[in-house]
Design a protein around this motif. Structure first.
Motif, PDB file in Angstrom:
ATOM      1  N   PRO A   1      33.442  84.937  25.632  1.00 41.02           N
ATOM      2  CA  PRO A   1      32.235  84.309  25.412  1.00 41.02           C
ATOM      3  C   PRO A   1      31.402  84.388  26.414  1.00 41.02           C
ATOM      4  CG  PRO A   1      34.159  82.965  24.839  1.00 41.02           C
ATOM      5  CD  PRO A   1      34.682  84.171  25.590  1.00 41.02           C
ATOM      6  N   LEU A   2      30.067  84.363  26.382  1.00 40.83           N
ATOM      7  CA  LEU A   2      29.044  84.632  27.394  1.00 40.83           C
ATOM      8  C   LEU A   2      28.081  83.568  27.244  1.00 40.83           C
ATOM      9  CD1 LEU A   2      28.182  88.510  27.261  1.00 40.83           C
ATOM     10  CD2 LEU A   2      29.825  87.183  28.823  1.00 40.83           C
ATOM     11  N   CYS A   3      27.858  82.697  28.420  1.00 45.61           N
ATOM     12  CA  CYS A   3      27.010  81.441  28.443  1.00 45.61           C
ATOM     13  C   CYS A   3      25.746  82.095  29.115  1.00 45.61           C
ATOM     14  CB  CYS A   3      27.475  80.489  29.369  1.00 45.61           C
ATOM     15  SG  CYS A   3      26.260  79.030  29.621  1.00 45.61           S
ATOM     16  N   LEU A   4      24.624  82.473  28.256  1.00 45.55           N
ATOM     17  CA  LEU A   4      23.395  82.946  28.499  1.00 45.55           C
ATOM     18  C   LEU A   4      22.537  82.050  29.224  1.00 45.55           C
ATOM     19  CD1 LEU A   4      22.505  85.041  25.466  1.00 45.55           C
ATOM     20  CD2 LEU A   4      24.111  85.610  27.328  1.00 45.55           C
ATOM     21  N   ARG A   5      21.843  82.327  30.543  1.00 45.15           N
ATOM     22  CA  ARG A   5      21.337  81.165  31.306  1.00 45.15           C
ATOM     23  C   ARG A   5      20.168  81.702  32.235  1.00 45.15           C
ATOM     24  NH1 ARG A   5      21.971  78.372  36.321  1.00 45.15           N
ATOM     25  NH2 ARG A   5      22.117  75.751  35.766  1.00 45.15           N
ATOM     26  N   GLY A   6      18.942  81.115  32.093  1.00 45.77           N
ATOM     27  CA  GLY A   6      17.967  81.480  32.949  1.00 45.77           C
ATOM     28  C   GLY A   6      18.086  80.777  34.169  1.00 45.77           C
ATOM     29  N   GLY A   7      16.973  79.950  34.237  1.00 50.43           N
ATOM     30  CA  GLY A   7      16.866  78.966  35.381  1.00 50.43           C
ATOM     31  C   GLY A   7      17.558  77.485  35.316  1.00 50.43           C
ATOM     32  N   GLY A   8      18.209  77.481  34.043  1.00 51.05           N
ATOM     33  CA  GLY A   8      18.997  76.259  33.802  1.00 51.05           C
ATOM     34  C   GLY A   8      18.408  74.695  33.786  1.00 51.05           C
ATOM     35  N   SER A   9      16.895  74.996  33.578  1.00 49.98           N
ATOM     36  CA  SER A   9      16.331  73.537  33.360  1.00 49.98           C
ATOM     37  C   SER A   9      16.410  73.133  32.227  1.00 49.98           C
ATOM     38  CB  SER A   9      14.916  74.084  33.601  1.00 49.98           C
ATOM     39  OG  SER A   9      14.439  74.726  32.657  1.00 49.98           O
ATOM     40  N   LYS A  10      17.026  73.600  31.225  1.00 47.51           N
ATOM     41  CA  LYS A  10      17.344  72.978  29.883  1.00 47.51           C
ATOM     42  C   LYS A  10      18.730  73.151  29.596  1.00 47.51           C
ATOM     43  CE  LYS A  10      12.523  74.428  28.670  1.00 47.51           C
ATOM     44  NZ  LYS A  10      12.507  75.153  29.934  1.00 47.51           N
ATOM     45  N   ASP A  11      19.738  73.096  30.384  1.00 51.69           N
ATOM     46  CA  ASP A  11      20.946  73.071  30.435  1.00 51.69           C
ATOM     47  C   ASP A  11      21.502  71.802  29.550  1.00 51.69           C
ATOM     48  OD1 ASP A  11      21.465  75.554  31.505  1.00 51.69           O
ATOM     49  OD2 ASP A  11      22.509  74.783  33.369  1.00 51.69           O
TER      50      ASP A  11
ATOM     51  N   GLU B   1      31.475  82.628  29.886  1.00 54.06           N
ATOM     52  CA  GLU B   1      31.433  83.286  31.200  1.00 54.06           C
ATOM     53  C   GLU B   1      29.695  83.021  31.441  1.00 54.06           C
ATOM     54  OE1 GLU B   1      33.507  86.822  32.421  1.00 54.06           O
ATOM     55  OE2 GLU B   1      31.464  87.690  32.516  1.00 54.06           O
ATOM     56  N   ARG B   2      29.299  82.795  32.608  1.00 54.52           N
ATOM     57  CA  ARG B   2      28.005  82.619  33.153  1.00 54.52           C
ATOM     58  C   ARG B   2      27.254  83.660  33.128  1.00 54.52           C
ATOM     59  NH1 ARG B   2      25.413  78.267  35.473  1.00 54.52           N
ATOM     60  NH2 ARG B   2      26.636  77.133  34.289  1.00 54.52           N
ATOM     61  N   PHE B   3      26.364  83.930  32.318  1.00 51.59           N
ATOM     62  CA  PHE B   3      25.426  85.440  32.326  1.00 51.59           C
ATOM     63  C   PHE B   3      24.234  85.018  32.900  1.00 51.59           C
ATOM     64  CE2 PHE B   3      25.142  89.708  30.169  1.00 51.59           C
ATOM     65  CZ  PHE B   3      24.379  90.124  30.586  1.00 51.59           C
ATOM     66  N   ASP B   4      23.661  85.250  34.003  1.00 50.36           N
ATOM     67  CA  ASP B   4      22.296  85.247  34.636  1.00 50.36           C
ATOM     68  C   ASP B   4      21.196  86.052  34.266  1.00 50.36           C
ATOM     69  OD1 ASP B   4      20.222  84.388  36.192  1.00 50.36           O
ATOM     70  OD2 ASP B   4      21.621  83.725  37.904  1.00 50.36           O
ATOM     71  N   LEU B   5      20.153  85.522  33.728  1.00 48.45           N
ATOM     72  CA  LEU B   5      19.138  86.443  33.258  1.00 48.45           C
ATOM     73  C   LEU B   5      17.997  86.662  33.843  1.00 48.45           C
ATOM     74  CD1 LEU B   5      19.543  85.095  29.483  1.00 48.45           C
ATOM     75  CD2 LEU B   5      20.891  87.200  30.475  1.00 48.45           C
ATOM     76  N   ARG B   6      17.942  85.973  35.302  1.00 46.59           N
ATOM     77  CA  ARG B   6      16.615  85.938  35.883  1.00 46.59           C
ATOM     78  C   ARG B   6      16.268  87.216  36.662  1.00 46.59           C
ATOM     79  NH1 ARG B   6      18.471  80.641  39.465  1.00 46.59           N
ATOM     80  NH2 ARG B   6      20.434  81.896  39.272  1.00 46.59           N
TER      81      ARG B   6
ATOM     82  N   PRO C   1      11.869  73.261  37.934  1.00 48.55           N
ATOM     83  CA  PRO C   1      11.221  74.298  38.957  1.00 48.55           C
ATOM     84  C   PRO C   1      11.622  75.695  38.355  1.00 48.55           C
ATOM     85  CG  PRO C   1      12.556  73.287  40.455  1.00 48.55           C
ATOM     86  CD  PRO C   1      12.464  72.565  39.123  1.00 48.55           C
ATOM     87  N   GLY C   2      12.965  75.910  37.817  1.00 53.25           N
ATOM     88  CA  GLY C   2      13.508  77.097  37.515  1.00 53.25           C
ATOM     89  C   GLY C   2      13.195  77.625  36.048  1.00 53.25           C
ATOM     90  N   ALA C   3      12.277  77.060  35.524  1.00 54.23           N
ATOM     91  CA  ALA C   3      12.037  77.231  33.912  1.00 54.23           C
ATOM     92  C   ALA C   3      11.833  78.599  33.696  1.00 54.23           C
ATOM     93  CB  ALA C   3      11.064  76.329  33.413  1.00 54.23           C
ATOM     94  N   THR C   4      12.108  79.282  32.824  1.00 58.32           N
ATOM     95  CA  THR C   4      11.851  81.073  32.622  1.00 58.32           C
ATOM     96  C   THR C   4      11.186  81.032  31.237  1.00 58.32           C
ATOM     97  OG1 THR C   4      13.801  81.564  31.346  1.00 58.32           O
ATOM     98  CG2 THR C   4      13.659  81.815  33.954  1.00 58.32           C
TER      99      THR C   4
ATOM    100  N   GLY D   1      21.161  86.714  20.686  1.00 59.18           N
ATOM    101  CA  GLY D   1      21.155  87.785  21.560  1.00 59.18           C
ATOM    102  C   GLY D   1      20.466  87.455  22.931  1.00 59.18           C
ATOM    103  N   ILE D   2      20.348  88.368  23.651  1.00 65.22           N
ATOM    104  CA  ILE D   2      19.680  88.302  25.205  1.00 65.22           C
ATOM    105  C   ILE D   2      18.330  88.564  25.144  1.00 65.22           C
ATOM    106  CG2 ILE D   2      19.622  89.069  27.462  1.00 65.22           C
ATOM    107  CD1 ILE D   2      22.638  89.595  27.128  1.00 65.22           C
ATOM    108  N   LEU D   3      17.305  87.841  25.153  1.00 67.03           N
ATOM    109  CA  LEU D   3      15.699  88.205  25.102  1.00 67.03           C
ATOM    110  C   LEU D   3      15.586  88.868  26.360  1.00 67.03           C
ATOM    111  CD1 LEU D   3      14.256  84.699  24.166  1.00 67.03           C
ATOM    112  CD2 LEU D   3      13.939  87.091  22.959  1.00 67.03           C
ATOM    113  N   LEU D   4      14.777  90.151  26.148  1.00 66.84           N
ATOM    114  CA  LEU D   4      14.661  90.984  27.101  1.00 66.84           C
ATOM    115  C   LEU D   4      12.968  90.895  27.527  1.00 66.84           C
ATOM    116  CD1 LEU D   4      16.465  94.107  26.258  1.00 66.84           C
ATOM    117  CD2 LEU D   4      17.138  92.267  27.976  1.00 66.84           C
ATOM    118  N   GLU D   5      12.173  90.944  26.512  1.00 69.88           N
ATOM    119  CA  GLU D   5      10.789  90.768  26.783  1.00 69.88           C
ATOM    120  C   GLU D   5      10.292  90.003  25.450  1.00 69.88           C
ATOM    121  OE1 GLU D   5       8.793  94.636  26.597  1.00 69.88           O
ATOM    122  OE2 GLU D   5       9.929  95.266  28.416  1.00 69.88           O
TER     123      GLU D   5
END
Length: 356
Positions: A21-31, A40-45, A91-94, A158-162
């Motif tokens: 399993p993958l935990c998709l995560r950007g800035g983590g402001s909405k965890d 498993e943490r998947f950093d998208l930044r 501040p980390g919001a994406t 899925g993983i948002l790319l654009e």
């Protein structure tokens, strides 16, 4: 495919092969939002930057890992903005997190929600394939509008790319009025005003005070102020108020030991909740915030009784689920969508609805 997209596609295929399993995560402001984080943490930044921006066309295409504040600064330089006023919550919001969470701010009732501004997306699915949906123009949609579907999906598809978003010019004039009213009177007033040709862009009731924001042409705002009365707030105070409402830093949002912050989506004409706790009312009465230590079943039952549904927004036992259970037909649709986009079930498992 870009280098990042190739690397990520390989990682997705490897995760599928090992059922990781993958935990998709950007800035983590909405965890805090949604059910329990897992995988498993998947950093998208790393995937960031403005791809295309044409101010005259009111469209921007941006990589999903781009900081939300960075995009807003680019738009502000051209006198434009995201009209749905997305909350940052840190501040980390994406941009990707903004879309995936699907949350809108005080202007939502007049301008629309996140999904209403979605024009197109590029998505990495659960097979490691890059998919494109929609485009960069407003048009009548034939078929499935997947661009809007991903808004609020919390990374489960899925993983948002654009993402391509519609943007709008900032209002020429704004004013905020203050009225001392009880909840019932405030609900009556905002519904009356909502049916009149007034430039209302936001409402907020809390602790016996109703705030009303007017936005638009200078003449329209001035005429509305003269007609409605009330006490006018200075610009700095008004800006601070609406920012605090958007970012949930008002006192009514603060939680004490054992309390849960509930978001109730109701018909704007629904009466007062009548539950023991603190309340804030937004969106002309359609969004009610309730903070208190009360049984979840009681809150959900009251929401249904009033014609809406409830979400445990902050606090409480997230493992038990935070969204009101879906009706059986809708649950089937959710399962089929998840199967179509993420057949191995590796993306943010159980983040939206347990076992979906």
């Amino acid at each position: 495919m870009t280098m990042i997209e190739k690397e990520w596609a390989e990682r997705v295929r490897a995760a599928v092969a090992t059922r990781t399993p993958l935990c998709l995560r950007g800035g983590g402001s909405k965890d805090f939002f949604g059910c329990t984080l897992a995988g498993e943490r998947f950093d998208l930044r790393a995937n960031r930057g403005v791809v295309a921006y044409e101010p005259t066309e009111l469209v921007v295409t941006v990589c999903a890992g781009t900081p939300l504040a960075e995009l807003e600064a680019v738009l502000a330089d051209k006198g434009q903005y995201l009209a749905f006023e997305p909350p940052h919550f840190g501040p980390g919001a994406t941009v990707g997190g903004c879309v995936a969470a699907g949350l809108s701010g005080p202007r939502r009732a007049s301008a629309g929600a996140v999904r209403d501004f979605m024009l197109g997306v590029k998505l990495l699915d659960g097979r490691g394939e890059v998919l494109r949906f929609g485009g960069q123009v407003m048009k009548n949609v034939a078929g499935y509008d997947v661009s809007r579907l991903v808004a609020g999906s919390l990374g489960t598809l899925g993983i948002l790319l654009e993402v391509s978003l519609k943007v709008l010019p900032r209002p020429v004039a704004e004013a905020t009025l203050r009225f001392e009213l009880d909840e019932a009177s405030a609900l009556q007033r905002v519904n009356e005003w909502g049916g009149q040709p007034l430039p209302v862009s936001a409402t907020l009731w809390q602790d016996g005070v109703l705030h009303l924001r007017l936005s638009g042409a200078e003449a329209a705002v001035q005429a509305a102020c003269a007609r409605l009365g009330g006490e006018a707030l200075d610009d700095a105070t008004a800006q601070a108020l609406w920012t605090a409402a958007r970012e949930q830093t008002l006192p009514g949002f603060a939680l004490e030991e054992g309390e849960v912050l509930w978001r109730l989506s109701l018909p704007s004409t629904a009466p007062a909740l009548g539950l023991p706790g603190r309340q804030l009312v937004e969106w002309g009465g359609a969004q009610r915030w309730f903070a208190g230590a009360i049984d979840a079943q009681a809150v959900c039952a009251r929401a249904v009784e009033l014609g809406g549904h409830a979400t445990a927004f902050r606090g409480g036992d997230r493992a038990a689920g935070v969204f009101q259970p879906l009706a059986a037909p809708l649950a089937v649709v959710h399962r089929r969508l998840k199967q179509a986009f993420d057949p191995a079930g590796i993306f943010n498992p159980d983040r939206l609805y347990p076992e979906l």
